[in-house]
Design an enzyme around this catalytic site. Structure first.
Site, mmCIF file in Angstrom:
data_model
loop_
_atom_site.group_PDB
_atom_site.id
_atom_site.type_symbol
_atom_site.label_atom_id
_atom_site.label_comp_id
_atom_site.label_asym_id
_atom_site.label_seq_id
_atom_site.Cartn_x
_atom_site.Cartn_y
_atom_site.Cartn_z
ATOM 1 N N LYS A 69 44.695 18.571 63.548
ATOM 2 C CA LYS A 69 44.811 20.106 62.533
ATOM 3 C C LYS A 69 45.830 19.593 61.343
ATOM 4 O O LYS A 69 47.015 19.638 61.325
ATOM 5 C CB LYS A 69 44.984 20.990 63.193
ATOM 6 C CG LYS A 69 44.723 22.370 62.703
ATOM 7 C CD LYS A 69 44.510 22.741 60.908
ATOM 8 C CE LYS A 69 46.285 23.422 60.609
ATOM 9 N NZ LYS A 69 46.795 23.608 59.499
ATOM 10 N N GLU A 116 57.820 15.336 64.709
ATOM 11 C CA GLU A 116 58.829 14.768 63.384
ATOM 12 C C GLU A 116 58.326 15.762 62.814
ATOM 13 O O GLU A 116 58.050 16.664 62.650
ATOM 14 C CB GLU A 116 58.066 13.893 63.645
ATOM 15 C CG GLU A 116 57.245 12.654 63.862
ATOM 16 C CD GLU A 116 58.384 11.841 64.668
ATOM 17 O OE1 GLU A 116 59.643 12.171 63.680
ATOM 18 O OE2 GLU A 116 58.448 10.990 65.593
ATOM 19 N N CYS A 176 60.460 13.126 54.618
ATOM 20 C CA CYS A 176 61.163 13.667 55.905
ATOM 21 C C CYS A 176 62.835 12.507 55.432
ATOM 22 O O CYS A 176 63.491 13.006 56.282
ATOM 23 C CB CYS A 176 60.321 13.402 56.724
ATOM 24 S SG CYS A 176 59.293 11.948 57.636
ATOM 25 N N GLU A 229 67.252 21.075 53.995
ATOM 26 C CA GLU A 229 66.454 20.166 53.329
ATOM 27 C C GLU A 229 66.307 21.003 52.291
ATOM 28 O O GLU A 229 65.093 21.945 52.732
ATOM 29 C CB GLU A 229 65.548 20.094 54.685
ATOM 30 C CG GLU A 229 64.571 18.609 53.946
ATOM 31 C CD GLU A 229 63.247 18.428 55.434
ATOM 32 O OE1 GLU A 229 63.040 19.575 55.575
ATOM 33 O OE2 GLU A 229 62.898 17.425 55.238
HETATM 34 O O1 TXE Z 1 55.464 22.394 56.356
HETATM 35 P P1 TXE Z 1 55.132 23.217 57.866
HETATM 36 P P2 TXE Z 1 54.807 22.447 55.184
HETATM 37 C C1 TXE Z 1 58.733 20.355 56.060
HETATM 38 C C2 TXE Z 1 59.675 20.645 54.854
HETATM 39 C C3 TXE Z 1 58.931 21.054 53.814
HETATM 40 C C4 TXE Z 1 58.822 22.101 55.179
HETATM 41 C C5 TXE Z 1 57.590 23.396 54.880
HETATM 42 O O2 TXE Z 1 60.995 21.154 54.350
HETATM 43 O O3 TXE Z 1 59.182 22.449 52.689
HETATM 44 O O4 TXE Z 1 58.524 21.348 56.272
HETATM 45 O O5 TXE Z 1 56.389 22.513 55.003
HETATM 46 C C6 TXE Z 1 50.748 23.685 60.545
HETATM 47 N N1 TXE Z 1 51.873 26.775 64.523
HETATM 48 N N2 TXE Z 1 58.389 19.108 56.408
HETATM 49 O O6 TXE Z 1 54.362 23.749 55.091
HETATM 50 O O7 TXE Z 1 54.314 24.929 58.125
HETATM 51 C C7 TXE Z 1 50.641 23.435 59.204
HETATM 52 O O8 TXE Z 1 49.598 23.998 58.983
HETATM 53 C C8 TXE Z 1 50.842 25.110 64.272
HETATM 54 C C9 TXE Z 1 58.508 18.316 56.829
HETATM 55 O O9 TXE Z 1 53.796 21.819 54.914
HETATM 56 O O10 TXE Z 1 56.173 23.156 58.743
HETATM 57 C C10 TXE Z 1 50.303 21.883 58.600
HETATM 58 O O11 TXE Z 1 49.697 21.164 59.793
HETATM 59 N N3 TXE Z 1 51.244 25.269 63.524
HETATM 60 C C11 TXE Z 1 57.557 16.873 56.678
HETATM 61 C C12 TXE Z 1 51.440 21.865 59.466
HETATM 62 O O12 TXE Z 1 51.929 22.508 60.876
HETATM 63 C C13 TXE Z 1 51.269 25.349 62.424
HETATM 64 C C14 TXE Z 1 56.381 17.259 55.700
HETATM 65 C C15 TXE Z 1 53.354 21.348 59.151
HETATM 66 O O13 TXE Z 1 53.419 22.587 58.320
HETATM 67 C C16 TXE Z 1 52.216 26.773 61.360
HETATM 68 C C17 TXE Z 1 56.277 18.546 55.799
HETATM 69 C C18 TXE Z 1 52.058 27.543 63.468
HETATM 70 N N4 TXE Z 1 52.521 28.274 63.139
HETATM 71 C C19 TXE Z 1 56.824 19.146 55.573
HETATM 72 N N5 TXE Z 1 52.658 26.687 60.690
HETATM 73 C C20 TXE Z 1 57.824 15.736 57.296
HETATM 74 N N6 TXE Z 1 58.826 15.901 59.047
HETATM 75 O O14 TXE Z 1 58.275 14.602 56.665
HETATM 76 C C21 TXE Z 1 52.264 25.530 59.846
HETATM 77 N N7 TXE Z 1 51.692 24.584 60.852
#
Ligand code: TXE
Length: 497
Positions: free
Chosen positions: A179, A254, A288, A389
């Site tokens: 997903k 991660e 990240c 962050e």
């Molecule tokens: O991440 P999300 P987002 C951090 C960064 C950013 C924040 C939010 O600080 O501002 O995360 O980014 C799915 N149940 N990183 O909104 O929400 C979602 O659809 C199951 C760090 O992109 O954590 C996506 O596929 N899945 C990072 C994935 O989870 C859920 C890189 C990540 O979404 C869900 C990106 C739920 N309840 C953002 N809610 C890194 N480590 O590199 C969301 N998702």
């Protein structure tokens, strides 16, 4: 691809299909603010179908009879396919997440290495013969796959994250449902077409799209999932891990970071400058491993900051497809808002903006989600901007004088993903690498990762490791096999210890 809006389908059980509910999510190009693709908004029916397809394949004869060597060959064939289509996939990622084409193409060119590496490892997952303290007993271990892996990826490097999860998962013998993030699903849905051509049994990989809170949440709760592998924010990671744990799945997380980049007074300042810039402004800080906390030695602080501010002000913002562009926009409006509000909070807490600190107002930039590369000083280790962050191009600066002082400040964070150290003193370098609480420590370099070196976080930056042999183990479970070779009849009422 022109300007037409592209409509994607999900990939389930080897078929490209419309979502059962007929719903789609509009995807915007962050550089132009224009709609460019429609991705399916999957509901329960699609999720159930995708998990059922992966499960059916996992237990199928076609999967069981595909030897590890053959699985490995197919993974290497997939690597070749990606190599042939790298430009197209990179272009899609740039349109979707606004990161510069050079960066996305660079990633796409390296991604085949993950499939080659894990393809090669598929038939090297060996068990052990354990020399148990019993002459008439043979004990050995088998490393077996877990079953259906649910992979959740973030928007910043979609296909790289797919590779980090899919390659070891399949190499170890699992089937997969991915997903991708609702902010950047197109490249993963496009990638499914290449996967489909390789010749894996139908249902080996399934790709569904939709919102995290609905589609993602339902997938992570699905009782037929045996492993959750997630990349994203820490709060979401916690939810997904708890959902998985309700079904006793293994979990790899991660998560984010607030990585320190430490410049000592004996460092090569040209190299350190490039490393600090790479750490915070590459990918507009949306990585990240962003080196978002700069600790600079008091004796070189003024000199180093002067050159850093000068270089920061010269960074060329623009169209991510333009080869001259060094920094693209934020990936989505929520990210931009987060950056803006965090810089405001930093100022309210007494921070001084040395560079950037706002959105550009030039024609061609103001329409997109751009934010100027920003440096903030006069903050301390407890400031919000130093602890939280941003996931944007914002660098906080704190001076230090001693090694112990900087180690304490660097480690005083809930995160522990990466750290950078700039010094020419070998003893100091080793002391720092041992003392820093981070899954990756770079000395005189920054932002370098590869397929065969473990990557992951300490503390709130994650659980488990990706890349290398360690990642393969994350997708297996160990079976201990006991074979009695003696004629002795066991006492039924006591445990044989
Ligand atoms: O991440 P999300 P987002 C951090 C960064 C950013 C924040 C939010 O600080 O501002 O995360 O980014 C799915 N149940 N990183 O909104 O929400 C979602 O659809 C199951 C760090 O992109 O954590 C996506 O596929 N899945 C990072 C994935 O989870 C859920 C890189 C990540 O979404 C869900 C990106 C739920 N309840 C953002 N809610 C890194 N480590 O590199 C969301 N998702």
């Amino acid at each position: 691809m022109g300007n037409e809006v592209k409509k994607y389908r999900i990939y389930v059980g080897g078929e490209f299909i419309e979502p059962a509910n007929g719903e789609y999510i509009e995807t915007i190009n962050p550089a132009s603010g224009k709609k460019w693709a429609l991705i399916p908004n999957c509901g329960k029916e699609d999720i159930d179908k995708a998990v059922a397809a992966a499960k059916e394949t996992f237990y199928s004869k076609s999967w069981k009879s595909l030897s590890p060597t053959k699985r490995g060959r197919l993974l290497r064939k997939l690597a070749d396919k990606i190599e042939q289509h790298a430009e197209n996939l990179a272009m899609i990622e740039t349109k979707d997440n606004g990161k510069i084409y050079k960066e996305m193409l660079g990633q796409l060119k390296q991604i085949p290495a993950w499939y080659e590496y894990y393809g090669g490892l598929a038939d090297k997952l060996e068990g052990k013969v354990i020399p148990v303290d019993r002459p008439d007993t043979l004990n050995y271990t088998l490393r077996e796959p877990l079953g259906v892996v649910a992979a959740f990826t973030a928007w910043n490097s979609p296909l790289l994250m797919v590779a980090l999860k899919l390659a070891p998962a399949i190499a170890a013998g699992n089937t997969v449902v991915i997903k991708p993030s609702e902010h950047a699903s197109a490249s993963t849905l496009e990638f499914a077409k290449l996967f489909d051509e390789v010749g894996f049994p139908k249902g080996t990989l399934n790709v569904i799209s939709g919102y995290g809170r609905t589609t993602g949440d339902a997938l992570s709760r699905h009782p037929d999932i045996n492993k959750v592998s997630f990349t994203g924010g820490p709060e979401t990671g916690k939810i997904v891990a708890k959902n998985g744990l309700d079904n006793f799945t293994k979990v790899t997380l991660e998560l984010g970071g607030k990585s320190p980049n430490i410049v000592f007074d004996d460092a090569d300042l040209d190299a350190a400058e490039a490393g600090v810039i790479a750490g915070i402004y590459a990918a507009s800080g949306q990585t990240c491993v962003a080196g978002s906390r700069l600790y600079v030695h008091e004796d070189i602080k003024d000199q180093f900051l002067e050159r850093l501010v000068q270089r920061t002000n010269q960074i060329k913002l623009g169209d991510p497809l333009d080869p001259e562009t060094q920094m693209g926009p934020a990936a989505n409006p929520q990210q931009l808002e987060k950056i803006q509000s965090m810089v405001e909070t930093a100022q309210q807490e007494g921070g001084t903006v040395l560079a950037g600190g706002g959105r550009p107002d030039e024609e061609g930039l103001k329409e997109g989600l751009f934010y100027k590369p920003t440096i903030i000083s006069n903050v301390n280790n407890t400031s919000t901007i130093v602890q939280e962050e941003v996931f944007g191009p914002v660098l906080s600066v704190i001076p230090f004088t001693t090694e112990d002082e900087v180690i304490k400040m660097a480690n005083d964070s809930k995160y522990g993903l990466a750290a950078g150290v700039w010094t020419n003193d070998i003893k100091r370098a080793h002391k720092m690498t041992k003392s820093l609480e981070a899954g990756t420590v770079w000395v005189n370099t920054y932002r370098t990762v590869t397929f065969n070196s473990p990557f992951g976080g300490y503390k709130a930056s994650g659980i488990g490791r990706e890349n290398g042999m360690e990642a393969l183990y994350e997708y297996t479970q160990t079976k201990s096999v006991w074979i009695n070779l003696s004629d002795e009849i066991q006492d039924p009422f006591s445990l044989k210890l």
